[in-house]
Write an enzyme that holds these catalytic residues in place. Structure first.
Site, PDB file in Angstrom:
ATOM      1  N   GLN A  30       0.837  -1.200   0.000  1.00 16.35           N
ATOM      2  CA  GLN A  30       0.000   0.000   0.000  1.00 16.35           C
ATOM      3  C   GLN A  30       0.875   1.254   0.000  1.00 16.35           C
ATOM      4  O   GLN A  30       1.688   1.415   0.909  1.00 16.35           O
ATOM      5  CB  GLN A  30      -0.875  -0.020   1.257  1.00 16.35           C
ATOM      6  CG  GLN A  30      -1.789   1.168   1.386  1.00 16.35           C
ATOM      7  CD  GLN A  30      -2.280   1.340   2.816  1.00 16.35           C
ATOM      8  OE1 GLN A  30      -1.487   1.284   3.749  1.00 16.35           O
ATOM      9  NE2 GLN A  30      -3.560   1.549   2.983  1.00 16.35           N
ATOM     10  N   GLY A  31       0.703   2.112  -0.976  1.00 15.36           N
ATOM     11  CA  GLY A  31       1.477   3.349  -1.038  1.00 15.36           C
ATOM     12  C   GLY A  31       0.627   4.562  -0.734  1.00 15.36           C
ATOM     13  O   GLY A  31       0.060   5.188  -1.625  1.00 15.36           O
ATOM     14  N   TYR A  32       0.519   4.863   0.542  1.00  8.97           N
ATOM     15  CA  TYR A  32      -0.298   6.005   0.964  1.00  8.97           C
ATOM     16  C   TYR A  32       0.578   7.136   1.500  1.00  8.97           C
ATOM     17  O   TYR A  32       0.673   8.192   0.929  1.00  8.97           O
ATOM     18  CB  TYR A  32      -1.271   5.569   2.070  1.00  8.97           C
ATOM     19  CG  TYR A  32      -2.583   4.990   1.592  1.00  8.97           C
ATOM     20  CD1 TYR A  32      -2.705   4.409   0.338  1.00  8.97           C
ATOM     21  CD2 TYR A  32      -3.705   5.025   2.406  1.00  8.97           C
ATOM     22  CE1 TYR A  32      -3.909   3.882  -0.087  1.00  8.97           C
ATOM     23  CE2 TYR A  32      -4.921   4.496   1.986  1.00  8.97           C
ATOM     24  CZ  TYR A  32      -5.024   3.930   0.742  1.00  8.97           C
ATOM     25  OH  TYR A  32      -6.216   3.413   0.340  1.00  8.97           O
ATOM     26  N   SER A  33       1.223   6.878   2.655  1.00  7.52           N
ATOM     27  CA  SER A  33       1.944   7.952   3.349  1.00  7.52           C
ATOM     28  C   SER A  33       3.131   8.458   2.537  1.00  7.52           C
ATOM     29  O   SER A  33       3.725   7.717   1.756  1.00  7.52           O
ATOM     30  CB  SER A  33       2.465   7.459   4.695  1.00  7.52           C
ATOM     31  OG  SER A  33       1.406   7.066   5.512  1.00  7.52           O
TER      32      SER A  33
ATOM     33  N   SER B 156       4.428  -0.883   3.799  1.00  5.34           N
ATOM     34  CA  SER B 156       4.671  -2.179   4.443  1.00  5.34           C
ATOM     35  C   SER B 156       5.134  -3.199   3.421  1.00  5.34           C
ATOM     36  O   SER B 156       4.454  -3.403   2.407  1.00  5.34           O
ATOM     37  CB  SER B 156       3.400  -2.696   5.100  1.00  5.34           C
ATOM     38  OG  SER B 156       2.890  -1.738   5.977  1.00  5.34           O
TER      39      SER B 156
ATOM     40  N   GLU C 257      -8.668  -0.992   6.709  1.00  4.97           N
ATOM     41  CA  GLU C 257      -7.374  -1.056   7.372  1.00  4.97           C
ATOM     42  C   GLU C 257      -7.533  -0.836   8.869  1.00  4.97           C
ATOM     43  O   GLU C 257      -6.927  -1.517   9.681  1.00  4.97           O
ATOM     44  CB  GLU C 257      -6.428  -0.002   6.791  1.00  4.97           C
ATOM     45  CG  GLU C 257      -5.028  -0.075   7.410  1.00  4.97           C
ATOM     46  CD  GLU C 257      -4.087   1.004   6.908  1.00  4.97           C
ATOM     47  OE1 GLU C 257      -4.549   1.927   6.214  1.00  4.97           O
ATOM     48  OE2 GLU C 257      -2.891   0.918   7.215  1.00  4.97           O
TER      49      GLU C 257
ATOM     50  N   GLU D  62      -4.925  10.037  17.732  1.00  7.89           N
ATOM     51  CA  GLU D  62      -5.438  11.415  17.811  1.00  7.89           C
ATOM     52  C   GLU D  62      -6.300  11.750  16.597  1.00  7.89           C
ATOM     53  O   GLU D  62      -7.313  12.445  16.719  1.00  7.89           O
ATOM     54  CB  GLU D  62      -4.264  12.394  17.953  1.00  7.89           C
ATOM     55  CG  GLU D  62      -3.564  12.318  19.311  1.00  7.89           C
ATOM     56  CD  GLU D  62      -2.773  11.031  19.526  1.00  7.89           C
ATOM     57  OE1 GLU D  62      -2.333  10.405  18.537  1.00  7.89           O
ATOM     58  OE2 GLU D  62      -2.607  10.634  20.698  1.00  7.89           O
TER      59      GLU D  62
END
Lengths: 398, 377
Positions: free
Chosen positions: A135-138, A170, A259, A382
């Site tokens: 997964q390429g998100y951040s 990951s 997720e 948060e």
């Protein structure tokens, strides 16, 4: 007994028999840590033969993806039967035959947003453990502020030209393909110009670099895209973009829900199929006689049991079509905080043995350290509390 | 495991209960009860009985509505939400469940009377500051065909107002034994009974009841001689589950008031609900209530489906509800600030009921210990 109940009861005994026949005895009840998960993929090498047998048997019945439609390689089970299947696996101490980001995340997103051709092309190899996804998100500048993605995809006619950097990907170094958020419209507001793109990790220009964590392990990578050409189509009806172009945020949000539920689920590793009480009772030094440890353990057990019921209730609600929506942020928040508590307790209970890297409790220490990321990854605690405050409680912003 | 989703019938029941209570028993009714020195409004209880609430756990043959424990939990939760005072848990839940478990004609008549709203019960179990049925010392001495009951019961909910008492008495063994106890169903006005009302912080009826040579016969025994705790156990568990539901309603009520206040109160030229420090506290509280709600629904479902195996589910519900209600009222007062400390404002009533409910029928530690035993600790 109603017909439906009778059918479920007969399914339970049928599936239990099947599990006993299909999952080798050596695997049932075996102590499996995080390193023993079967992830699949082109470069996958089984550590144990019994895992291979079990995975192949599960594939033949579509039970690596119990809920997916049979036409895409799934088991086509109803929610009620899936629940029974998982309960029987737990009871018979059979591990999950195959786990992957494809099964957990991309699959559900494709089922919701993909075309029939995209599903037919991408889903079956996931259920067979042939293609491993990451997964390429951040990005370095897009953590909690995820919609701030800067990795750009420029329209070059027949292909997209992708440049940028992802972080916290990951197992990117072990994955065959990546589903990534990329900016396809730089002029639109930040949530509007993002697309959800499927990219071959073998494409020229894709490189990965593992990040060493406090646990000593490197489950996460930095992933670099340097003039990567991504075809607009992988075949008839198989766009490289899932959902509409520039509407990738909708897909990402949907997927984040999955997720969050997954991370919220937590709790594998040391305890495996054992109950907390059984494990603590097996330790020397009578730790359960220690009033502080005992009190903490009882509180944790109470909260874990109630949280497990809540996970089931939410899943049932999602299944009933009533939806869970932003309330799923609670599962992520609560589940991860619970998992951190659980590992703090296990460390405390195992004492000086627990802090050994390779002691009598195996990988407990790295597992404990790993849990600290639970409340950061997939949206921090948060951010989850912000989502609950604003979207569920509807508290004002000023 | 059965689904914990609310069914359509349950939603209808909840909506009907909520609508009725909003009109007939808002929080200000509790204030009026307190100011007038009464524990509950008998007229309100009659209306509840007419709607079938008194007979919620009573078979239709005895005039009840027989809706089950989950339904009783829903009613309880809605009552907790507005702090509605009534003998519901003592009479309609605990006494009804205990009496339903024995086949005698007298028990059946008693059930009919309960369902009609014609009689109220109090359950006289505890003798110390903590819930512990096995520690019953109150003796029932046999003399001829009769019994003489002597001893003291404390913290008897609805004890000063109830028409009848279910008294757990020792007929064999010694204090601390779970066996050797017998349950008696006796008129609260019988000679030798004195009831001292003990005003508690929640303005509900609690009494210390002294029995001095109170005459009883074999007819008064509910269930089996020397086996009274077995008879009463289902009643106690049903009460614990209903009380847990009430406490969850208390938590929900306190939470609702508090979030409404956060949306309205302004300080520093901002609505205080916009402050992240308060938002996160409120979001955490909401999360705890959600998780507790699952345990409450589960307890009702298990009591309905498999009452003999309900101990873990019930203790889990009571433990969680106790902790969640405590959190909700503490956070509620804190987030209200100074006004939350005033008698004029309702949030304090929630705090007081939560504290009494925490103690009744077993506190957090009592249930945690049962859960630990059930879970192999």
């Amino acid at each position: 007994m109603t017909d439906a109940m009778a059918e479920l009861a007969s399914y339970r005994s049928e599936i239990a028999d099947w599990i006993m026949q299909s999952c080798p005895d050596t695997l049932r009840g075996a102590r499996l840590d995080e390193d023993s998960i079967v992830w699949g993929g082109k470069s996958w090498v089984f550590k144990r033969d019994d895992q291979k047998v079990w995975m192949e048997n599960a594939i033949s019945k579509g039970l690596t993806a119990p809920r997916w439609p049979t036409e895409y390689g799934g088991g086509g089970l109803t929610r009620a039967k899936e629940k029974i299947f998982r309960e029987e696996m737990a009871r018979l101490q059979a591990p999950t035959p195959l786990e992957s980001f494809g099964l957990w995340m991309l699959g559900p997103a494709l089922l919701e947003f993909g075309t029939h051709e995209q599903k037919s092309h991408f889903l079956p190899p996931i259920t067979r453990g042939e293609i491993r996804w990451c997964q390429g998100y951040s990005e370095p500048g897009a953590g909690s502020d995820l919609a701030n993605v800067q990795t750009k995809a420029e329209d070059m006619g027949d292909h997209w030209l992708v440049n940028g950097q992802k972080i916290w990907t990951s197992y990117a170094d072990k994955a065959d393909w990546i589903f990534a958020l990329v900016r396809t419209d730089r002029d639109a507001p930040k949530h509007k110009g993002i697309s959800f793109m499927l990219i071959d990790m073998n494409a020229p220009g894709v490189t990965t670099k593992p990040i060493r964590l406090i646990s000593g392990k490197s489950p996460f990578c930095e992933t670099f895209f340097d003039n990567v050409k991504v075809p607009k189509s992988y075949g008839e009806g198989i766009s490289s973009i899932v959902g509409e172009q520039n509407r990738g945020w909708d897909v990402a949000k949907h997927l984040l829900t999955h997720e969050r539920e997954m991370i919220g689920g937590g709790a594998r590793g040391l305890l495996g199929g054992r109950s907390l009480g059984t494990f603590l009772g097996s330790l020397d030094d009578g730790v359960l006689d220690d009033p502080v440890i005992r009190t903490e353990a009882m509180g944790l057990e109470i909260d874990s049991l109630a949280f497990g019921m809540t996970m089931e209730r939410y899943k049932d609600q999602a299944q009933s079509g009533r939806g869970v929506g932003n309330a799923s942020a609670m599962l992520k928040y609560y589940g991860t905080e619970l998992n951190k508590r659980r590992y703090e307790l296990l460390m405390s209970a195992t004492g000086s043995e627990g802090v050994e890297w390779d002691g009598p409790h195996g990988t407990l220490a790295p597992e404990w350290l790993r849990t600290k990321a639970n409340s950061i990854e997939g949206g921090t605690t948060e951010v989850m509390l912000d989502i609950i405050s604003k979207r569920v409680l509807e508290l004002p912003s000023k | 495991m059965t689904s914990l989703l609310e069914t359509e019938d349950e939603t209808l029941l909840r909506d009907a209960a909520r609508g009725f209570l909003a009109d007939a028993s808002p929080v200000k009714a509790l204030r009026e009860n307190r100011d007038q020195g009464r524990a509950y409004d008998a007229g309100l209880w009659r209306e509840m009985a007419q709607m079938g609430w008194a007979g919620v756990l009573i078979p239709e043959d005895q005039g009840g509505a027989d809706m089950g424990h989950r339904a009783a939990g829903i009613l309880s939760e809605e009552m907790g939400n507005v702090l509605s005072a009534s003998p519901f848990i003592s009479t309609a839940v605990m006494a009804a469940t205990a009496l339903r478990n024995c086949a005698s004609d007298r028990a059946k008549q008693a059930l009919t009377q309960i369902a009609e709203g014609g009689v109220t019960y109090a359950i006289a179990v505890d003798e110390g500051a903590k819930h512990n049925p096995a520690r019953t010392a109150l003796r029932a001495e046999k003399s001829g065909n009769a019994y003489r009951l002597s001893g003291v019961k404390t913290f008897v909910a609805d004890g000063a107002s109830a028409d009848r008492l279910l008294v757990l008495a020792r007929t064999a063994g010694t204090t601390g034994d779970a066996a050797g106890l017998t349950l008696f169903d006796i008129d609260a006005a019988r000679a030798g009974i004195s009831r001292d009302s003990k005003p508690t912080v929640d303005s509900r009826d609690h009494a210390r009841i002294t029995l001095e040579n109170v005459a009883a016969t074999g007819e008064d025994i509910v269930g089996e001689l020397d086996n009274g705790l077995v008879t009463l156990r289902h009643g106690i568990q049903a009460g614990q589950a209903a009380l847990a539901a009430e406490l969850t309603g208390v938590a929900g009520g306190a939470y609702g008031m508090t979030v409404a206040y956060l949306k309205e109160r302004k300080q520093f030229d901002r609505t205080i609900g916009s402050f992240q420090a308060l938002q996160h506290r409120a979001a955490h509280l909401w999360s705890e209530i959600e998780v507790t709600t699952s345990a409450i629904i589960n307890a009702g479902r298990v009591l309905d489906a498999a009452p003999d195996d309900a101990a873990l589910a019930v203790s889990l519900a009571k433990a969680r509800a106790t902790a969640t209600a405590k959190l909700a009222v503490s956070e509620g007062v804190q987030m209200h600030g100074g006004i939350g400390m005033t008698d004029e404002f309702d949030i304090g009533f929630y705090m007081k009921r939560a504290r009494v409910g925490a103690e009744w029928l077993g506190d957090y530690g009592y249930h945690a210990a049962l859960i630990a035993a059930a879970r192999g600790f």
